[in-house]
Design a protein around this motif. Structure first.
Motif, PDB file in Angstrom:
ATOM      1  N   ALA A  37       1.499   3.902  -2.821  1.00 21.04           N
ATOM      2  CA  ALA A  37       1.106   4.861  -2.589  1.00 21.04           C
ATOM      3  C   ALA A  37       2.050   6.460  -3.427  1.00 21.04           C
ATOM      4  O   ALA A  37       1.993   6.960  -3.701  1.00 21.04           O
ATOM      5  CB  ALA A  37       0.695   5.362  -1.433  1.00 21.04           C
ATOM      6  N   LEU A  80       2.301   6.711  -7.162  1.00 22.31           N
ATOM      7  CA  LEU A  80       1.113   7.689  -7.791  1.00 22.31           C
ATOM      8  C   LEU A  80       1.450   9.036  -7.900  1.00 22.31           C
ATOM      9  O   LEU A  80       0.688  10.255  -8.347  1.00 22.31           O
ATOM     10  CB  LEU A  80      -0.240   7.783  -6.553  1.00 22.31           C
ATOM     11  CG  LEU A  80      -0.285   6.364  -7.006  1.00 22.31           C
ATOM     12  CD1 LEU A  80      -2.519   5.534  -6.217  1.00 22.31           C
ATOM     13  CD2 LEU A  80      -1.215   6.067  -8.763  1.00 22.31           C
ATOM     14  N   THR A  81       2.562   9.259  -6.610  1.00 21.87           N
ATOM     15  CA  THR A  81       3.159  11.179  -6.297  1.00 21.87           C
ATOM     16  C   THR A  81       3.489  11.390  -8.042  1.00 21.87           C
ATOM     17  O   THR A  81       4.154  12.573  -7.800  1.00 21.87           O
ATOM     18  CB  THR A  81       4.043  11.415  -5.439  1.00 21.87           C
ATOM     19  OG1 THR A  81       4.741  10.679  -4.970  1.00 21.87           O
ATOM     20  CG2 THR A  81       2.994  11.128  -4.037  1.00 21.87           C
ATOM     21  N   SER A  97       1.155  -0.925   0.189  1.00 20.04           N
ATOM     22  CA  SER A  97      -0.176  -0.021  -0.024  1.00 20.04           C
ATOM     23  C   SER A  97       0.795   1.213  -0.204  1.00 20.04           C
ATOM     24  O   SER A  97       0.822   2.452  -0.729  1.00 20.04           O
ATOM     25  CB  SER A  97      -1.169   0.052   0.760  1.00 20.04           C
ATOM     26  OG  SER A  97      -1.759  -0.884   1.389  1.00 20.04           O
ATOM     27  N   VAL A  98       1.699   1.521   1.352  1.00 18.66           N
ATOM     28  CA  VAL A  98       2.736   2.237   0.808  1.00 18.66           C
ATOM     29  C   VAL A  98       3.016   2.740  -0.375  1.00 18.66           C
ATOM     30  O   VAL A  98       3.679   3.566  -0.824  1.00 18.66           O
ATOM     31  CB  VAL A  98       3.723   2.294   2.535  1.00 18.66           C
ATOM     32  CG1 VAL A  98       4.773   2.789   2.231  1.00 18.66           C
ATOM     33  CG2 VAL A  98       3.296   2.146   3.472  1.00 18.66           C
ATOM     34  N   SER A 123      -3.767  11.191  -7.868  1.00 18.27           N
ATOM     35  CA  SER A 123      -4.112  10.406  -7.063  1.00 18.27           C
ATOM     36  C   SER A 123      -3.458   9.215  -6.183  1.00 18.27           C
ATOM     37  O   SER A 123      -1.904   9.997  -6.526  1.00 18.27           O
ATOM     38  CB  SER A 123      -4.506   8.853  -7.814  1.00 18.27           C
ATOM     39  OG  SER A 123      -5.425   9.290  -9.232  1.00 18.27           O
ATOM     40  N   SER A 124      -4.387   9.132  -4.917  1.00 21.07           N
ATOM     41  CA  SER A 124      -4.064   9.175  -3.617  1.00 21.07           C
ATOM     42  C   SER A 124      -4.370   7.707  -3.272  1.00 21.07           C
ATOM     43  O   SER A 124      -5.127   6.717  -3.582  1.00 21.07           O
ATOM     44  CB  SER A 124      -4.244  10.325  -2.535  1.00 21.07           C
ATOM     45  OG  SER A 124      -4.829   9.912  -3.031  1.00 21.07           O
ATOM     46  N   ILE A 125      -3.248   6.358  -1.979  1.00 19.42           N
ATOM     47  CA  ILE A 125      -3.737   5.542  -1.846  1.00 19.42           C
ATOM     48  C   ILE A 125      -3.337   5.808  -0.631  1.00 19.42           C
ATOM     49  O   ILE A 125      -2.258   6.791  -0.465  1.00 19.42           O
ATOM     50  CB  ILE A 125      -2.784   4.171  -1.949  1.00 19.42           C
ATOM     51  CG1 ILE A 125      -3.983   4.200  -3.606  1.00 19.42           C
ATOM     52  CG2 ILE A 125      -3.051   3.000  -0.685  1.00 19.42           C
ATOM     53  CD1 ILE A 125      -2.706   2.403  -4.494  1.00 19.42           C
ATOM     54  N   SER A 126      -4.571   6.107   0.788  1.00 15.74           N
ATOM     55  CA  SER A 126      -4.059   5.414   2.098  1.00 15.74           C
ATOM     56  C   SER A 126      -4.839   4.588   2.425  1.00 15.74           C
ATOM     57  O   SER A 126      -6.078   3.907   3.109  1.00 15.74           O
ATOM     58  CB  SER A 126      -5.077   7.249   2.566  1.00 15.74           C
ATOM     59  OG  SER A 126      -4.545   6.897   4.272  1.00 15.74           O
ATOM     60  N   ALA A 154      -8.344   4.637  -2.381  1.00 19.96           N
ATOM     61  CA  ALA A 154      -7.794   5.652  -3.309  1.00 19.96           C
ATOM     62  C   ALA A 154      -8.794   6.157  -3.344  1.00 19.96           C
ATOM     63  O   ALA A 154      -9.615   6.123  -3.765  1.00 19.96           O
ATOM     64  CB  ALA A 154      -7.860   3.931  -4.560  1.00 19.96           C
TER      65      ALA A 154
END
Length: 381
Positions: free
Chosen positions: A217, A220-221, A213-214, A234-237, A260
Motif C-alpha cells: 500500500a 502505491l502512493t 499488505s502495508v 491505486s490503493s490497498i487496504s 485493491a
C-alpha cells in the motif's frame, strides 16, 4: 402527486418491498418486473445464474435489428440490519419529498424511473432500441452481470452505449477505479501456549501477510498517478482480520480480507500479487494457505470526447464529472467492448446507511432523462 409521479412512487414502493438482499434468491422481484413489462407487450429474458436461485433480466423496447442503448441497474440491495432505521427498511415511507427505504438510492430508484418510463417508450416510434439490463449480486462485487454480458450477443446487436444508473445526482460520471478483494486463510497447528515450539501460530504467520499488505500500500502512493481520482493512485487496504480462541491457546486459524482499488492503467488483481506471493511462501514452513478471490471488476475510463458523454450532457444539462471513488458494473460493460457511463438518481452518500432515501425530484429528473433518450432514439437513423 401527479399521475406520473404517483406511478413512479407505486413502482418504487413495490420494488422496495422485495427484500432482494445480495447473495439471496431474487425470483420474486424478477418475476414481478417481467410481469410488469409483459403488461406492455415486452418480452423479458430471465437469465439464470450458475447459483440456480437468482437471475438477471434483459428486455428490449423497440426494433431488435438495430444497435441501441442499454439502461443498466442491479436489483439487489445490501442488508438492512444496522441500527438507526426509523421505519421498516422494506416498506417505502414518504416524508415530504423524501422517500425512505433500503435501495431507494442504491439503486431501485433508478429501476423505478426506468419502469415508469416504459409506457412512454412503448408509445414512441423508436428507430433504435432501448434495452433494460437488470442484474443480481452487484453488491457482492458485480457477480451477476458478467453472466448477462456473455449472453448479450444472442440478445441484441452491439449496443451504442450503456447507462449504468448508480446514484450520481443525475450527473454523468466518466471514470471510476477497479477493484479486487480477496480472503487469505492460514491454517497452522494448535496447542498450549506454554509450548509454542510444538505448534504453528497462524496469527504470527499472518503478520507477515499484513506487513506485506502495508508495504504494498505504501509503495502505491509513489504512483503511477491519474489526477482525476481521489486519491490519484491505486490503493490497498486490509479490512478485516480474525483468528484465535484464547490467550493460552496457539491459534491454528487466521483469516484476513484485503482489497485493491486500481486506477485505470492498473489491473486490480495484479496489485495484490506481492501479498499473495508472501502468503504462498508460508506453505514451506508447514502452514496451509488458501487465497479466495471475493470479487473483481475493472476500472471505467470513458473519454470526455466520446459520443456517449456528449449524449448524457445533452440529456441532463450537466457537464459530466471526471471520476468517482466508488465502483460500478460500468467497467465490465467497457471491458466487454461497450462504451459505458454512470448516471442515476440519488446520492451514494445515502447508500448503505439507515434511513436511506431518494427525492421525488430526483426520480422525476431520471424519468425525464430516459424519456428524452427515447425521443432521441426516435430521430436516430
Amino acid at each position: 402527486m401527479t399521475a406520473r409521479s404517483m406511478r413512479t412512487y407505486e413502482i418504487l414502493e413495490k420494488l422496495v418491498g422485495f427484500p432482494s438482499i445480495v447473495g439471496t434468491p431474487n425470483n420474486d422481484i424478477v418475476e414481478w418486473i417481467a410481469a410488469y413489462l409483459s403488461s406492455f407487450g415486452i418480452k423479458s429474458h430471465v437469465l439464470a445464474g450458475p447459483e440456480g436461485d437468482r437471475a438477471n433480466l434483459f428486455a428490449t423496447i423497440g426494433p431488435v435489428d438495430r444497435p441501441g442503448y442499454i439502461l443498466s441497474g442491479h436489483m439487489d440491495v445490501v442488508p438492512a440490519g444496522e441500527a438507526g432505521w426509523n421505519s421498516d427498511p422494506f416498506a417505502l415511507r414518504a416524508d415530504g419529498e423524501k422517500l425512505y427505504g433500503r435501495g431507494t438510492s442504491d439503486m431501485k430508484g433508478f429501476l423505478a424511473a426506468v419502469l415508469a418510463a416504459v409506457p412512454a417508450l412503448v408509445a414512441a416510434p423508436l428507430a433504435r432500441p432501448i434495452h433494460l439490463a437488470f442484474s443480481y449480486d452487484e453488491e457482492a462485487g458485480c457477480r451477476g452481470v458478467p453472466h448477462l454480458l456473455t449472453r448479450l450477443p444472442d440478445l441484441c446487436l452491439a449496443p451504442l452505449g450503456a447507462i449504468i444508473g448508480e446514484p450520481s445526482g443525475m450527473q454523468a460520471i466518466l471514470a471510476h477505479k477497479g477493484k479486487a478483494a480477496a480472503r487469505v486463510t492460514i491454517t497452522g497447528r494448535t496447542g498450549h501456549s506454554s509450548r509454542p515450539d510444538l505448534g504453528l501460530n497462524a496469527i504470527h504467520a499472518m503478520t507477515e501477510v499484513l506487513q506485506a499488505s502495508v508495504a504494498a500500500a505504501a509503495e502505491l502512493t509513489n504512483g503511477p498517478f491519474e489526477r482525476e481520482f481521489e486519491p490519484p493512485y491505486s490503493s490497498i487496504s486490509v479490512g478485516t482480520i480474525r483468528g484465535g480462541q484464547a490467550v493460552n491457546v496457539i491459534p491454528d486459524h487466521c483469516s484476513l480480507e484485503i482489497e485493491a482499488r486500481a486506477i485505470s492503467s492498473a489491473e486490480p488483481q495484479t496489485l495484490l500479487a506481492p501479498v499473495r506471493t508472501v502468503a504462498a511462501a508460508l506453505t514451506a514452513r508447514g502452514f496451509e494457505v488458501d487465497w479466495q478471490l471475493l470479487s473483481a471488476y475493472p476500472a471505467l475510463l470513458l473519454a470526455s470526447s466520446s459520443p456517449l458523454a456528449a449524449l448524457l450532457e445533452d440529456l441532463t444539462g450537466i457537464e459530466p464529472l471526471a471520476a468517482v471513488s466508488y465502483g460500478t458494473e460500468a467497467g465490465l460493460y467497457q471491458q466487454a467492448g461497450i462504451d459505458a457511463i454512470v448516471c442515476g438518481p440519488g446520492d451514494i452518500a445515502r447508500a448503505h446507511k439507515p434511513n436511506e432515501f431518494i427525492l421525488t425530484s430526483e426520480l422525476a429528473a431520471c424519468q425525464t432523462m430516459i424519456e428524452m433518450l427515447g425521443q432521441i432514439c426516435c430521430r436516430q437513423t
